[in-house]
Design an enzyme around this catalytic site. Sequence first.
Site, PDB file in Angstrom:
ATOM      1  N   HIS A 397       0.707  -1.210  -0.192  1.00 29.80           N
ATOM      2  CA  HIS A 397      -0.316  -0.099  -0.030  1.00 29.80           C
ATOM      3  C   HIS A 397       0.925   1.150  -0.012  1.00 29.80           C
ATOM      4  O   HIS A 397       0.646   2.248  -0.776  1.00 29.80           O
ATOM      5  CB  HIS A 397      -1.075   0.051   1.186  1.00 29.80           C
ATOM      6  CG  HIS A 397      -1.750   1.060   1.377  1.00 29.80           C
ATOM      7  ND1 HIS A 397      -1.510   2.400   2.075  1.00 29.80           N
ATOM      8  CD2 HIS A 397      -2.921   1.463   0.839  1.00 29.80           C
ATOM      9  CE1 HIS A 397      -2.375   3.267   2.000  1.00 29.80           C
ATOM     10  NE2 HIS A 397      -3.459   2.611   1.237  1.00 29.80           N
ATOM     11  N   GLY A 654      -2.786  -8.310 -13.507  1.00 26.68           N
ATOM     12  CA  GLY A 654      -2.313  -7.491 -12.105  1.00 26.68           C
ATOM     13  C   GLY A 654      -1.129  -8.268 -11.782  1.00 26.68           C
ATOM     14  O   GLY A 654      -1.129  -9.135 -10.812  1.00 26.68           O
ATOM     15  N   CYS A 704      -1.426  -3.719 -15.336  1.00 26.49           N
ATOM     16  CA  CYS A 704      -1.876  -2.288 -14.569  1.00 26.49           C
ATOM     17  C   CYS A 704      -1.099  -2.652 -13.155  1.00 26.49           C
ATOM     18  O   CYS A 704      -1.181  -1.963 -12.570  1.00 26.49           O
ATOM     19  CB  CYS A 704      -3.325  -2.076 -14.207  1.00 26.49           C
ATOM     20  SG  CYS A 704      -4.299  -3.496 -13.565  1.00 26.49           S
TER      21      CYS A 704
HETATM   22  C1  PEP Z   1      -2.129  -5.917  -9.158  1.00 24.89           C
HETATM   23  O1  PEP Z   1      -2.404  -7.183  -8.546  1.00 24.89           O
HETATM   24  O2  PEP Z   1      -1.089  -6.109  -9.898  1.00 24.89           O
HETATM   25  C2  PEP Z   1      -2.971  -5.090  -9.064  1.00 24.89           C
HETATM   26  C3  PEP Z   1      -2.788  -3.755 -10.097  1.00 24.89           C
HETATM   27  O3  PEP Z   1      -3.824  -4.960  -7.890  1.00 24.89           O
HETATM   28  P1  PEP Z   1      -3.399  -4.694  -6.680  1.00 24.89           P
HETATM   29  O4  PEP Z   1      -2.027  -3.968  -6.492  1.00 24.89           O
HETATM   30  O5  PEP Z   1      -4.560  -3.397  -6.063  1.00 24.89           O
HETATM   31  O6  PEP Z   1      -3.624  -5.823  -5.780  1.00 24.89           O
END
Ligand code: PEP
Length: 757
Positions: A397, A654, A704
């Site tokens: 985070h 992700g 992403c």
């Molecule tokens: C990921 O898992 O790469 C993503 C973009 O989502 P988060 O970092 O919010 O889990």
Amino acid sequence: MKEMPDILWLEEIRKEDIAAVGGKGASLGEMSSMGLPVPGGFVVTSRAFRHFLIETGIEQPLFSNLENLNVDDNNALEQASKKARALVMKAKMPASLKERIRESYQKLNGGGMVVAVRSSATAEDLPDASFAGQQETFLNIKGEKNLLDAVQKCWASLYGARAIYYRAKQGFDDRSVNIAVVVQQMINSEKAGVMFTSHPVTGEPLTIIEGSWGLGEAVVSGSVSPDKYVYDQRTGNVIDRLIAQKKTEIVSDGEHGTKTLDIGKERQETSVLSDEEVARLATFGKIAETHYGIPQDIEWSIVGETMYILQSRPITTIRSGATQVKTETGEGKILVKGQGASPGVATGRVVVIRDVKDTGSVQAGDILVTKMTNPDMVPAMQKVAAIVTDEGGMTCHAAIVSRELGTPAVVGTRNATSVLKPGQLITVDGEKGFIYEGALEKPSQAQAPVAAITASPLITATSVKVNVSIPGAAARAAATGADGVGLLRIEHLILGLNKTPGWFIANGREEEFIDELYKGIKIVLDAFNGKPVWVRTLDAPTDEFRNMAGGENEPHEHNPMLGWRGIRRDLQSPDQFRLQVEAFKRLWEKGYDNLGVMFPMVSHPEEFIAAREMMAEWGVDVNAATLGVMIEIPSCAIMIEDFIHAGIDFASFGTNDLVQYTLAIDRNNENVASMYQPKHPAVLALIDQAIEVCRDHGVECSICGQAGSEPPMVTWLVEHGITSVSANIDAIAKIRETVARTEQRIILESARRSHAE
Ligand code: PEP
Ligand code: MG
């Protein structure tokens, strides 16, 4: 040494006069000397303050009162502060000094002028030590008597409890600390705001101006969402503007102080600045930047046709070109090491936060040191100069939010909260992951902007989009020229409210929740008018909910990362899912057809089908809506063809999660952070085959996760046929360049091959 006068006029002051007039006075003097339109005024120098102490005979009792004070004893501190302030306030200002202040005030437009009276503290032995924000400012002061009273109050504020505590912790001797007072024409701004003379993250020659109605305090304090303008210095054009709904303004209150007023409907959505005013402000900004040799963060104000520059200081968040940092001693002693999670170098005082309740003590410019940040800490994270955590890796985070805020951050240090001491002066290098003792040797060099970005925008066949988590960052994200938003994380829109979705439901406050979500997403959609914005449904592990109201009902899970999060939780909690869908539905109904919805943590096409059916049941025209999935679980990558048959419109890797679930590496665990490898052959194999299947079916395939902000990975992805990448704000320029280079190389190689054949 030349005798220092009691009064100095701003135009006589240069930046070297800091010992006499403090940092604020010196900066104002320097600005007026370079011809910037600084409101007229004078400084009651630190010498005047010394005279006052000696001539009134309070010097001795004042300092002995502070001697041997245990500042950790709150009662004793409060008592000593009260006594010191009373001594200063009750002492009679020497007549000769009073007279000089009166005379100077008379010279300011015949004496009837309304002035702002600001403290400008300084230390004899370390004149450029920063005491910003520790002493008081008095706005809207009129008349000799009120002025003299305000000057004395500024002096007394040198002995506020917080100021005494701060100095004691920094090792400053109270006797060596001085205070000057700036008396300056008060500008009753019709409009005012701030300006970054270059892009605050990338260093591009883009001037970013924020403004609102009334006094600038509204923008600086964040009490109003300001209009935002992006001015391209290369073309002399305003290339982007975001007109916000400005609901309140701060104005002078009669003869004294300020008040907040509601803004009438007709002015709320009227643009504060014309293009011509933006261009003029940008020119003043350029003058300051050229003079200081480093991009500036400037406060401005406008009354009628007249513009004023109120303050200028270096931007501290631009990425360092050379991150070779030296401390004051030149030795660069490293106190703590971790992972450099958000680039940039910043110096400040440590504030250790052990509980989110303590974030009230965080001041602008501090360095936030904590075990791990939580979404409810975001307001504090927005204020600080840098962030350091014990735990976490590149995708935790703290790392994600810091990159978005453009705030330097080092994560996963293991022991920063025990090694770094509250109040300690440190320098954080967010690229190398080092925390040094002391201040930078030369901040202006260490914070030099990155090399100029190419003059004309790069056009790439692969779309380059941007990730957004906080609506407040939307304008900055849009200013990068990104082709859309490849991931809008909505956790922060909700979790910033400090209540879990379950709390809103249990307390019958669903409408509030929907409204908050609607407003937050709308800000991003407006900033990216006509460009796709993929909004991800809620994905917060249960441990992130725990600190909030309603968090007491969250289950305790052994492995929150493998637990009740993402689409699996929404499918089992239709109430929670429905509220999100309601917000999307209202936005679609308003005509925002650039909104796409992305489901996180899907592991089987059945989940996608179930989510879509629920949306249809709640009145969404699912055939018209753009719906997609994140590829975060290996099963999703492996079964991507089945997802395509189930009807997804797009998929996005992700990788933050895909790496942890493929390699069994907890992304938040610093003990295994070195094994967290986005380019692990197994991860690449999953990505490669999923891209190929998407291409075969003409489905947009994107990324992403954090790996999409890393040039080597992006090179590989473009070579393997990805259709778009979504990167962090700070990485857009370099990712766009990486994509363009790779595409051109591919074209060139293919041309060469066909030529050779
Ligand atoms: C990921 O898992 O790469 C993503 C973009 O989502 P988060 O970092 O919010 O889990
Ligand atoms: Mg994820």
